[in-house]
Design an enzyme around this catalytic site. Structure first.
Site, PDB file in Angstrom:
ATOM      1  N   CYS A 286      28.780 -36.859  41.096  1.00 25.12           N
ATOM      2  CA  CYS A 286      28.638 -34.635  40.217  1.00 25.12           C
ATOM      3  C   CYS A 286      27.593 -34.245  40.460  1.00 25.12           C
ATOM      4  CB  CYS A 286      29.222 -35.033  38.872  1.00 25.12           C
ATOM      5  SG  CYS A 286      30.258 -36.603  38.188  1.00 25.12           S
ATOM      6  N   ALA A 287      27.506 -33.642  41.924  1.00 30.43           N
ATOM      7  CA  ALA A 287      26.303 -33.052  42.213  1.00 30.43           C
ATOM      8  C   ALA A 287      25.482 -31.506  41.507  1.00 30.43           C
ATOM      9  CB  ALA A 287      26.152 -33.077  43.635  1.00 30.43           C
ATOM     10  N   PRO A 289      24.402 -28.205  39.896  1.00 27.79           N
ATOM     11  CA  PRO A 289      24.388 -27.289  40.755  1.00 27.79           C
ATOM     12  C   PRO A 289      23.121 -28.061  41.323  1.00 27.79           C
ATOM     13  CG  PRO A 289      23.047 -26.570  38.659  1.00 27.79           C
ATOM     14  CD  PRO A 289      23.539 -27.588  38.346  1.00 27.79           C
ATOM     15  N   GLY A 291      20.018 -30.019  40.716  1.00 28.11           N
ATOM     16  CA  GLY A 291      18.125 -30.296  41.224  1.00 28.11           C
ATOM     17  C   GLY A 291      18.316 -31.770  41.354  1.00 28.11           C
ATOM     18  N   LYS A 292      19.265 -32.720  40.734  1.00 27.43           N
ATOM     19  CA  LYS A 292      19.091 -33.899  41.133  1.00 27.43           C
ATOM     20  C   LYS A 292      19.366 -34.374  41.972  1.00 27.43           C
ATOM     21  CE  LYS A 292      20.546 -35.002  36.508  1.00 27.43           C
ATOM     22  NZ  LYS A 292      21.093 -33.628  35.844  1.00 27.43           N
ATOM     23  N   GLU A 311      30.973 -31.922  44.828  1.00 32.19           N
ATOM     24  CA  GLU A 311      31.243 -31.263  43.468  1.00 32.19           C
ATOM     25  C   GLU A 311      32.384 -31.396  43.744  1.00 32.19           C
ATOM     26  OE1 GLU A 311      31.071 -29.397  40.355  1.00 32.19           O
ATOM     27  OE2 GLU A 311      29.668 -30.745  40.820  1.00 32.19           O
ATOM     28  N   ASP A 355      26.264 -38.273  36.985  1.00 32.58           N
ATOM     29  CA  ASP A 355      25.493 -37.404  35.901  1.00 32.58           C
ATOM     30  C   ASP A 355      26.886 -36.641  35.682  1.00 32.58           C
ATOM     31  OD1 ASP A 355      23.691 -35.452  34.273  1.00 32.58           O
ATOM     32  OD2 ASP A 355      23.581 -34.379  35.776  1.00 32.58           O
ATOM     33  N   CYS A 408      23.683 -35.355  29.773  1.00 31.75           N
ATOM     34  CA  CYS A 408      22.532 -34.501  28.725  1.00 31.75           C
ATOM     35  C   CYS A 408      23.267 -34.502  26.771  1.00 31.75           C
ATOM     36  CB  CYS A 408      22.264 -33.457  29.447  1.00 31.75           C
ATOM     37  SG  CYS A 408      23.691 -32.551  29.941  1.00 31.75           S
TER      38      CYS A 408
END
Length: 455
Positions: A286-287, A289, A291-292, A311, A355, A408
């Site tokens: 689940c890439a 936007p 950053g990871k 994504e 994520d 998160c």
């Protein structure tokens, strides 16, 4: 006689013009953003740059408007309680309430003189709503100015002994259900319930801008020379003291990025997890936007590994592709697809990051409007998706490979309970480790991480 009449009319028009409020671009921009958040479900951090540009704001004026927006949204629950206590009639038009919230924030949380906060709020009401509510705005804000924030909370919040949740909800500007969910999360993740006020208070503090020095692309020292300060926790994390980020060459070229330290630690958890066998193909399920993904690609490139970024939403997949432009050697590519319906064969990857989409209740400092939009039903709706994505990741990883599940959000239904249900469903999977970060103790978003291995 006619000339005298014309002169009188001209004088009246000039006098009327002189009584019109002067345009206050910072407050107008702030009100426009609050309206976009309320009417269009916009995110303040995304709507704000356009409003600043539209009103020609920069420097101190832009910073003032930014604090007005973010601080007002964070304090909305407290300010509404105070506003309602000052009203003689309970009903209030939403756009008038926006004006009053902005006024409350200036009076109770900013160094704006009372007369300036009240006068400019009246002018704002006249410009954006009309003359009708100006008297009410003036009267309410004069009442608000009579006490400081602590005195108002003592006056309008429920009794802390009889209704602790209600008291904390109003005093810290959180919905009551969020207060309860975060309190349960603290205890469920092994911390003390007595930390809840500190956690809720931390949610209302503006987060520091955190940079990531992508390894192999930029040295930490280069960002230090630009003014950044290492956090001392993540080896690649630095806080930015302020100023124009566009003046930092490493950020412009993508060798460094803006990334919360909690997000960095999620990527590091995947990269550092022990596995047996080859270590060449990584998947970010689940890439967006991105950053990871960018940090993973930088880490992977140093090992001779590569990352596939997946994504579901095409526009977010484009953001990922742009974000990894500086690390093409660490990328297999970026694809658009549903992570629950994989387009790759089982066991194709050595490391997989999930994520997962979540309630975002661990990032309320950064997305303050989320606390007012989310409901308990949203959490219940997200859990099946989270379980499905984690199951998909475990089928995508080979035997001996590792999966990191991250959110998160610290809410138990989205974290520990998802992992427990998955371990029960996949008896061949073992949990290697887990951790839960907190804004009041770790200075970052409340990221949850569980590291799993498929044996």
């Amino acid at each position: 006689m006619g000339d005298n009449s014309q002169r009188r009319r001209g004088a009246a028009r000039a006098a009327a013009r002189s009584r019109r409020p002067s345009l206050d671009p910072a407050r107008l921009a702030a009100w426009d953003v609050l309206k976009a958040v309320r009417v269009d479900d916009a995110y303040a951090n995304l709507a704000l740059p356009a409003a600043l540009a539209q009103h020609g704001l920069s420097g101190r004026d832009a910073a003032f408007a930014t604090e007005l927006v973010s601080g007002t949204i964070r304090g909305q629950g407290t300010y509404d309680g105070i506003i309602d206590a000052c009203l003689t009639a309970p009903r209030l038009e939403a756009k008038v309430r926006d004006v009053l919230r902005l006024g409350c924030h200036q009076l109770l949380a900013m160094r704006v003189p009372d007369h300036a906060a009240i006068t400019t709020s009246v002018d704002l009401a006249r410009l954006r709503v009309g003359t009708g509510p100006t008297g009410l705005v003036n009267a309410v804000l004069r009442k608000v100015a009579a006490q400081d924030l602590d005195a108002w909370i003592a006056a309008v919040a429920p009794d802390a002994a009889q209704n602790p949740t209600g008291h904390l909800a109003l005093a810290t500007s959180h919905p009551a259900w969020v207060v309860d969910a975060l309190g349960e999360a603290l205890v469920g993740h092994g911390r003390s319930a007595e930390e809840l006020p500190a956690l809720l208070t931390a949610d209302n503090e503006a987060p520091a801008v955190t940079l990531v020095a992508r390894p192999g692309l930029v040295e930490v020292d280069e960002l230090v020379e630009a003014g950044a300060v290492p956090t001392g926790r993540s080896p690649y994390a630095l806080t930015w003291p302020g100023g124009d980020l566009s003046t930092v060459p490493a950020l412009v070229t993508g060798r460094a990025g803006v990334q919360d330290e909690g997000s960095q630690r999620v990527a590091l958890a995947l990269a550092d997890a022990p596995l047996s066998g080859p270590d060449q193909r990584w998947l970010d399920l689940c890439a967006g936007p991105g950053g990871k993904t960018a940090l993973l690609a930088a880490l992977a490139a140093r090992r001779g590994a590569k990352v596939l970024a997946n994504e579901r939403q095409h526009h977010r997949a484009k953001l990922v592709a742009r974000g990894v432009r500086a690390v093409p050697g660490g990328m297999l590519g970026t694809v658009t697809g549903d992570g629950t319906v994989p387009a790759w064969r089982e066991g194709s990857f050595d490391r997989v990051l999930v994520d997962a989409p979540c309630s975002g209740l661990g990032a309320l400092r950064r997305r303050p409007e989320s606390r007012w939009r989310r409901t308990p039903g949203d959490v219940a709706d997200l859990v099946p998706l989270q379980k499905s994505l984690l199951a998909s990741a475990l089928t995508a990883v080979r035997a001996g490979g590792v999966v990191v599940y991250a959110t998160c959000s610290p809410v138990l239904a989205e974290t520990s309970e998802v992992v427990a249900a998955t371990l029960e469903r996949f008896p061949g999977v073992v949990e290697l480790s887990r951790f839960q970060l907190w804004p009041h103790t770790d200075g970052c978003d409340a990221m949850f991480v569980a590291v799993l291995r498929r044996d």
